[in-house]
Design an enzyme around this catalytic site. Structure first.
Site, PDB file in Angstrom:
ATOM      1  CE1 TYR A 141      15.461  -0.203  -2.256  1.00  0.00           C
ATOM      2  CE2 TYR A 141      16.595  -0.005  -4.340  1.00  0.00           C
ATOM      3  CZ  TYR A 141      15.908  -0.771  -3.421  1.00  0.00           C
ATOM      4  OH  TYR A 141      15.676  -2.087  -3.672  1.00  0.00           O
ATOM      5  CE  LYS A 188       0.850  -4.539   2.612  1.00  0.00           C
ATOM      6  NZ  LYS A 188       0.334  -5.836   2.256  1.00  0.00           N
ATOM      7  CG  ASP A 221       0.040  -7.873  -0.375  1.00  0.00           C
ATOM      8  OD1 ASP A 221      -0.495  -6.917  -0.961  1.00  0.00           O
ATOM      9  OD2 ASP A 221      -0.261  -8.199   0.783  1.00  0.00           O
ATOM     10  CG  ASP A 245      15.494  -3.335  -6.943  1.00  0.00           C
ATOM     11  OD1 ASP A 245      15.825  -3.856  -8.025  1.00  0.00           O
ATOM     12  OD2 ASP A 245      16.257  -3.271  -5.960  1.00  0.00           O
ATOM     13  CG  ASP A 249      15.404  -8.459 -10.795  1.00  0.00           C
ATOM     14  OD1 ASP A 249      15.421  -7.398 -11.466  1.00  0.00           O
ATOM     15  OD2 ASP A 249      16.425  -8.996 -10.344  1.00  0.00           O
TER      16      ASP A 249
END
Ligand code: ATP
Length: 352
Positions: A141, A188, A221, A245, A249
């Protein structure tokens, strides 16, 4: 007396922030609100969505309660500010949205999102109670992207030890303070060995100083799958900016979605509290928005101000109104308006 900058914002912002204000004022908390305009109203009045008065107020109060602010899709929309740089010289900077401008300019390095079930809020699960700590300042970001040629684009993923340790320390301190026991760090590092490797190593190093809190780790994941299969097994989640982020959600969806998802952005000098939802222009000005997420953001703010008794009282009153199911907003299957729902919480506070 705590002074708090109140940014009503756009769309349903003025309705839900005035609900949060009424509830805080009825709770007995020692808080005085200082309203300032930001967003579309400010742009109409002064030609900029983020006038200097907003920064001046937050510099004084150190705490802001913010309603959602409108960001146009696409185009070259940027919010421009002229503020001192590290050397104290005025500099022009610009960002893709008003919320990002405030987060970056105020150095709010962590985005905190508690995710929890509330009674009568429809959801597929009933024992979810976790806290997400999202790193708020770097990762993909930072906006360092470029077109290599017409058909190839690339972006830089920046991870630093300073920012990774800073958010990890915040998470461990927070967990200790509220009596939680386990942090799961998402990464990851099996593929992004340097960036996510450094992120994971930083969390592991910080964990050494907190033997009372367990550090668990998951490849991101696998973490997603486990979250939807057994969300009740998670306590704290520590995530980089992008994973944070997305997963916040996803996690809001575990407990009924936008109407009940509060958030906080916290930095070394100041903090800003805001609901996860946006301006919802389709229902703005109709007295039908659910103010729960904004009220829960105000509860987080009161805990930050160490007004924990008032925070507990508001959470109990809100939970009681939801549990009684007499006065419920439309998104949750009732027919009460924003004001009537707020009034029911205020009356509960007065009667307890
Ligand atoms: P923005 O562009 O500011 O993000 P948006 O409408 O695209 O606005 P949201 O505001 O996050 O995105 O909301 C998506 C939908 O969810 C809205 O259309 C609205 O119907 C519903 N919604 C969001 N917040 C609330 C709320 N507090 N109460 C009731 N419904 C809500």
């Amino acid at each position: 007396m705590h002074r708090v900058t109140l940014i009503p914002g756009d769309g349903i912002g003025p309705e839900v922030t005035s609900a949060a204000r009424a509830v805080v004022e009825a709770s007995g908390a020692d808080v005085a609100f200082e309203p300032v305009l930001a967003g579309q109203e400010a742009e109409k009045a002064s030609g900029t969505p983020l006038p200097p008065a907003v920064f001046e107020s937050i510099a004084r109060t150190k705490v802001a309660l913010k309603g959602p602010t409108y960001t146009p899709f696409g185009g070259n929309y940027r919010v421009r500010v002229e503020r001192p740089n590290a050397q104290g010289n005025l500099e022009q900077r610009s960002y893709p949205s008003l919320a990002i401008t405030l987060r970056k300019e105020l150095g709010l390095f962590v985005n905190l999102r508690p995710i929890k079930n509330y009674p009568n809020v429809p959801s597929r699960y009933d024992k979810v109670d976790l806290v997400i700590f999202r790193e708020n300042s770097e990762d993909l970001y930072i906006g360092n992207e470029r077109m290599v040629d017409e058909n190839t684009a690339e972006g830089i993923k920046r991870i630093t030890r300073v920012a990774s340790e800073r958010v990890a320390r915040f998470a461990f301190d927070y967990m200790r303070k509220v009596g939680r026991k386990k942090i799961t760090v998402g990464h990851k590092a099996n593929v992004m060995k340097m960036t996510d490797g450094l992120w994971l190593k930083s969390a592991q190093d910080v964990a050494q100083a907190y033997p009372d809190i367990a550090l668990d780790q998951r490849v991101v994941d696998a973490l997603c799958m486990e979250l939807v299969m057994k969300p009740e097994t998670f306590d704290g989640l520590l995530l980089t900016n992008l994973y944070g982020d997305i997963i916040s959600d996803l996690a809001a969806g575990l407990v009924g979605g936008l109407g009940v998802a509060p958030g906080a952005n916290i930095g070394p000098d100041c903090a800003m509290f805001e609901a996860v939802h946006g301006t919802a222009p389709d229902i703005a000005g109709k007295d039908i928005a659910n103010p729960t997420a904004m009220i829960l953001s105000a509860v987080l703010m009161l805990r930050h101000l160490e007004e924990s008794q008032a925070a507990d009282r508001i959470e109990a009153a809100l939970t009681a109104v939801l549990a009684e199911k007499r006065v419920i907003t439309r998104d949750l299957g009732g027919n009460a308006g924003t004001r009537a729902f707020t009034q029911a919480i205020v009356e509960k506070l007065k009667s307890n």
